[in-house]
Design an enzyme around this catalytic site. Structure first.
Site, PDB file in Angstrom:
ATOM      1  CG  ASP A  35      -2.038   0.978   1.149  1.00 36.23           C
ATOM      2  OD1 ASP A  35      -1.769   2.180   0.938  1.00 36.23           O
ATOM      3  OD2 ASP A  35      -3.198   0.564   1.312  1.00 36.23           O
ATOM      4  CB  ILE A  36       1.299   4.184  -2.251  1.00 32.69           C
ATOM      5  CG1 ILE A  36      -0.117   4.680  -2.485  1.00 32.69           C
ATOM      6  CG2 ILE A  36       1.776   3.312  -3.400  1.00 32.69           C
ATOM      7  CD1 ILE A  36      -0.241   5.639  -3.656  1.00 32.69           C
ATOM      8  CG  ASN A  91     -12.892  -0.458   4.209  1.00 29.11           C
ATOM      9  OD1 ASN A  91     -13.181  -1.023   5.247  1.00 29.11           O
ATOM     10  ND2 ASN A  91     -11.750   0.188   4.053  1.00 29.11           N
ATOM     11  CD  GLN A  98     -15.042   0.485  -2.250  1.00 30.54           C
ATOM     12  OE1 GLN A  98     -16.212   0.351  -1.921  1.00 30.54           O
ATOM     13  NE2 GLN A  98     -14.520  -0.121  -3.292  1.00 30.54           N
ATOM     14  CG  HIS A 104      -8.866  -2.188  -2.323  1.00 26.88           C
ATOM     15  ND1 HIS A 104      -9.871  -1.406  -2.847  1.00 26.88           N
ATOM     16  CD2 HIS A 104      -8.390  -1.501  -1.266  1.00 26.88           C
ATOM     17  CE1 HIS A 104      -9.989  -0.294  -2.142  1.00 26.88           C
ATOM     18  NE2 HIS A 104      -9.104  -0.334  -1.164  1.00 26.88           N
ATOM     19  CG  HIS A 106      -6.898  -2.415   3.201  1.00 27.73           C
ATOM     20  ND1 HIS A 106      -6.009  -1.427   2.859  1.00 27.73           N
ATOM     21  CD2 HIS A 106      -8.109  -2.010   2.740  1.00 27.73           C
ATOM     22  CE1 HIS A 106      -6.650  -0.457   2.222  1.00 27.73           C
ATOM     23  NE2 HIS A 106      -7.927  -0.796   2.133  1.00 27.73           N
TER      24      HIS A 106
END
Length: 141
Positions: A35-36, A91, A98, A104, A106
């Protein structure tokens, strides 16, 4: 498993290799990337290589495949990072948190002194029996 891609979806582009990422795992149907904007050290996200805005839109056959990927990656994160736990979080909708509307999942490694806050305040409800009945009836429809 049928695959669809949405041209203007950044996660479709990342999942399918059009945009580079720090990929930690990839198979025919999923790409798992760092994750960025991580919540903790090692925070990753699982991206299906098909477009679905949320869980409601993800085809059942893809749903069956995502949890084994989460399990495999969470085990590796726990081993490599020596974290004490891993939150698996998904989410659906803006109100649920979200921010990118491509499903996606996490994977958030947890450490003793981290600052990650995933919590809610428990409430006491008196209508749970009524709610349960209403929900059960919806399954019968």
């Amino acid at each position: 498993m049928e695959k669809t891609v949405k041209d203007d979806c950044i996660f479709c582009k990342i999942a399918n290799g059009e945009i580079s990422s720090n990929t930690i795992y990839e198979d025919e149907h999923f790409r798992v990337i760092m994750d960025i904007n991580p919540a903790s050290k090692g925070h990753c996200i699982i991206l299906p290589k098909t477009h679905a805005a949320n869980l409601y839109e993800l085809p059942d056959d893809w749903c069956k495949e995502v949890m084994p990927v989460a399990k495999k990656c969470a085990a590796v994160l726990k081993d490599v990072l020596d974290c004490e736990g891993v939150n698996v979080l998904q989410n659906n909708g803006a109100l649920a948190g979200q921010t990118v509307f491509h499903l996606h999942v996490h994977l958030i490694p947890r450490y003793q002194d981290d600052t990650v806050e995933i919590q809610w305040k428990p409430t006491q409800r008196t209508d749970t029996e009524e709610l349960a009945k209403k929900i059960r009836e919806a399954f019968a429809d």
